[in-house]
Structure formats: C-alpha cells, structure tokens
Design a protein around this motif. Structure first.
Motif, short mmCIF file in Angstrom:
data_model
loop_
_atom_site.label_atom_id
_atom_site.label_comp_id
_atom_site.label_asym_id
_atom_site.label_seq_id
_atom_site.Cartn_x
_atom_site.Cartn_y
_atom_site.Cartn_z
N LEU A 1 25.66 131.69 -17.30
CA LEU A 1 26.14 132.22 -15.78
C LEU A 1 24.90 132.46 -14.89
N PRO A 2 25.41 131.71 -13.54
CA PRO A 2 23.56 131.34 -12.81
C PRO A 2 23.42 132.90 -12.73
N ASP A 3 21.80 133.10 -12.35
CA ASP A 3 20.82 133.75 -11.82
C ASP A 3 20.14 133.97 -10.99
N LEU A 4 21.21 134.96 -10.56
CA LEU A 4 21.44 134.76 -9.11
C LEU A 4 20.19 135.56 -8.36
N SER A 5 19.83 136.25 -9.40
CA SER A 5 18.41 136.86 -8.94
C SER A 5 17.24 136.17 -8.03
N ARG A 6 17.68 134.92 -8.36
CA ARG A 6 16.30 134.31 -7.77
C ARG A 6 16.91 133.34 -7.14
N LEU A 7 18.21 134.35 -6.29
CA LEU A 7 17.88 133.56 -4.97
C LEU A 7 18.72 134.70 -3.71
N ASP A 8 17.57 135.91 -4.55
CA ASP A 8 17.67 137.40 -3.56
C ASP A 8 16.44 137.18 -3.27
N LEU A 9 16.47 137.31 -2.15
CA LEU A 9 15.29 137.43 -1.46
C LEU A 9 15.60 138.71 -0.36
N LYS A 10 16.34 139.67 -0.45
CA LYS A 10 16.96 140.96 0.87
C LYS A 10 15.49 141.89 0.31
N ASN A 11 14.95 142.35 -0.17
CA ASN A 11 14.02 143.05 -0.71
C ASN A 11 12.56 142.47 0.10
N TYR A 12 12.16 140.78 -0.25
CA TYR A 12 11.38 140.96 0.42
C TYR A 12 11.66 140.90 1.95
N ALA A 13 12.37 140.26 2.10
CA ALA A 13 12.68 140.15 4.00
C ALA A 13 12.34 141.64 4.29
N VAL A 14 12.89 142.97 3.74
CA VAL A 14 12.04 144.63 3.85
C VAL A 14 11.04 144.67 3.80
N TYR A 15 9.91 143.88 2.67
CA TYR A 15 9.15 144.81 3.01
C TYR A 15 8.21 143.22 3.53
N GLY A 16 8.64 142.18 3.89
CA GLY A 16 7.47 141.36 5.00
C GLY A 16 7.20 140.09 4.34
N LEU A 17 6.67 139.49 4.68
CA LEU A 17 6.21 138.08 4.83
C LEU A 17 5.04 137.87 3.23
N GLN A 18 3.88 139.09 2.86
CA GLN A 18 3.34 138.82 2.31
C GLN A 18 3.46 139.51 1.02
N ALA A 19 4.32 139.50 0.71
CA ALA A 19 5.64 139.99 -0.81
C ALA A 19 6.33 138.80 -1.14
N LEU A 20 6.18 137.63 -0.15
CA LEU A 20 7.18 136.47 -0.63
C LEU A 20 7.00 136.04 -1.50
N PRO A 21 7.50 135.78 -2.88
CA PRO A 21 6.90 134.53 -3.68
C PRO A 21 5.80 133.12 -3.12
N GLU A 22 5.43 132.91 -4.23
CA GLU A 22 4.88 131.78 -3.97
C GLU A 22 5.33 130.66 -3.16
N PRO A 23 5.44 129.53 -2.41
CA PRO A 23 5.98 128.37 -1.85
C PRO A 23 6.27 127.88 -3.30
N SER A 24 6.04 127.29 -4.30
CA SER A 24 6.61 127.00 -5.46
C SER A 24 7.35 126.75 -6.27
N ALA A 25 7.09 128.36 -6.17
CA ALA A 25 8.84 129.01 -6.72
C ALA A 25 9.98 129.51 -5.99
N LEU A 26 9.29 129.26 -4.64
CA LEU A 26 10.67 128.86 -3.65
C LEU A 26 11.04 128.20 -3.57
N ILE A 27 11.16 127.20 -3.50
CA ILE A 27 11.27 125.90 -4.03
C ILE A 27 11.46 125.45 -4.85
N ALA A 28 11.06 126.03 -6.38
CA ALA A 28 11.69 126.32 -7.71
C ALA A 28 13.02 126.42 -7.66
#
Length: 266
Positions: free
Chosen positions: A214-241
C-alpha cells in the motif's frame, strides 16, 4: 524519424489529456468551487474557535481538511470512471482503433485528471487564503501552499489507483477499493507498528505485506504542518524525498494499469 515519432506520441497523449480536462471542467468544476466557498463561509461563521481564539486553528484545520476531502472525491469518482465508462459504453473500441496506443490512452487520461486536480486545488487554495486574510486568522501562506502541493501529489496518486482499479473491475467496486486504499494508506505506519507488537507471525507478515504494497499516504499529508506554520515543516531533503516517492508510486501504478489494459480483449 524517431524524434518525430516521439513528438507525435506526445501530441496524442496531449489531445486525450485535453479532452479529459475540458470534459471534467465543463461538467463539474464550477459547482465544486461553489460548494467549497459555501463550506468555508459557513465554517467561518459557525465554528466557535474562530471567535474564541485569535489564531483560528479550528478554521485553519477545517479549511484544508475540506479541500482534501473535495479533491479526494474528484480523484476517486472521476478516476474510476475515466476508463471504465469507455469500456462499458464500448467507445473504447473506436479510440483504440485509431492510431492511439493503449499506453497513450491510459497516460492521457491520467494527465488530464491530474491537470483538473491541479487547477481545482490551486483555486481552492486561493479561496482558502482569501478567507484567512479577511477573517484576520493568523496563518503561514508558504506552509499552506506547500501543503497544497503535497495534497496534489497525494490525490494524483489516488487518481492513479482509481484508474488502475477501473481498468479491470466495475466502477462501484473500483470506488470501494480505492477508498479502502486511501484509508489504509494513511495508517500503514500504524499497521506496521501494530504488527510488531503482535505475537502472531501471521499478523506480522500481513501487516508487513500491507506496508510494502500500500502507498504510505502519510508521507504526502502536510495538513497539520499547514496549521502550525512553516517552522514545523520537515527538512527540504525530506520533502523532496517524499515528493519523489509519490511520483514514483504513481508511475508504477500507471505502468500496472497499462499492462492490464494492454492484455484486455474488447
């Protein structure tokens, strides 16, 4: 000569994608946008968190969740019918009788639906940001835009699942299975943890198999990060991966859909 052939193939894919895009946009897009505006207008008036909390976290969460649900509905219900309705109406016979390969047919359908999802999510994101601005709700526009991009990747992946299932099963069953993949895909990591806690080898093997398939859709779910702001986002390397993971998984699903479709007799 080969270069001309490649360009011709691409132009045929583009024509199919354009037809899908125009058909879906003409039939549904304005109603969907209208529904989203009504949902946000009602939410910003009714949610008590907006009045009680100047951050408006409840509206932030609700707005992007509503966007996700609407995009999911379009991906599932349109995606499962894109190929299946052509098969059921027998119009697929005329299409594949023309100089269009089955791989071009599937790829064009997917790209057309992906373009619809991209436009739909872009418009809903713009509307969402306008509501946040006029509601004086504190938010990070950059985080919301990044979350919207990953929502597009997630729903495009689900569209690939829907098209793949629609190739070899009925529309109703394809809808049910696609929704099941979506629900399970959001908890694959939890399933794996559950399997590790279990003393049953059978359950452990099952959860490991589900995690791998099954696809790991949680890797593409950033809804919580949108709520809590830019500082909470994963590292750029993780986002690219994670973005690469979504694209590769979608490509594999399309390859499976093409393989199955190429073996079907009409």
């Amino acid at each position: 000569m080969q270069h001309s052939l490649d360009m011709l193939n691409f132009s045929r894919i583009f024509v199919i994608a354009k037809n899908v895009f125009q058909e879906v946009i003409r039939d549904r897009i304005l109603y969907i946008i209208g529904v989203y505006i009504l949902i946000l207008a009602a939410a910003i008036r009714l949610l008590p968190e907006v009045a009680a909390n100047t951050d408006g976290k409840m509206f932030l969460d609700f707005g992007i969740a509503a966007m996700s649900v609407i995009a999911l509905i379009v991906a599932v219900f349109v995606g499962t019918g894109l190929v299946n309705k052509e098969i059921e109406k027998r119009t697929v016979l005329m299409l594949i009788a023309k100089p269009i390969s089955r791989s071009e047919f599937i790829t064009g359908k997917y790209l057309g639906l992906s373009a619809v999802l991209a436009l739909l999510i872009a418009i809903m994101t713009g509307i969402y940001l306008i509501f946040l601005q006029f509601g004086h709700i504190h938010h990070s526009a950059n985080s919301i835009v990044i979350a919207a991009v990953f929502l597009f990747l997630q729903t495009s992946l689900i569209a690939a699942v829907a098209i793949s299932l629609g190739v070899f099963t009925s529309s109703l069953l394809a809808i049910v299975l696609t929704l099941a993949v979506y629900l399970l895909g959001n908890i694959t990591q939890d399933l794996l943890k559950f399997g590790k806690l279990s003393n049953s080898p059978g359950i452990q093997q099952l959860t490991q198999a589900l995690y791998l398939i099954l696809p790991d859709l949680s890797r593409l779910d950033l809804k919580n990060y949108a709520v809590y702001g830019l500082q909470a986002l994963p590292e750029p390397s993780a986002l690219i991966a994670n973005a690469g993971y979504g694209l590769i998984y979608s490509a594999l699903l399309l390859a499976i859909a093409i393989l199955v479709f190429s073996r079907r007799e009409f």
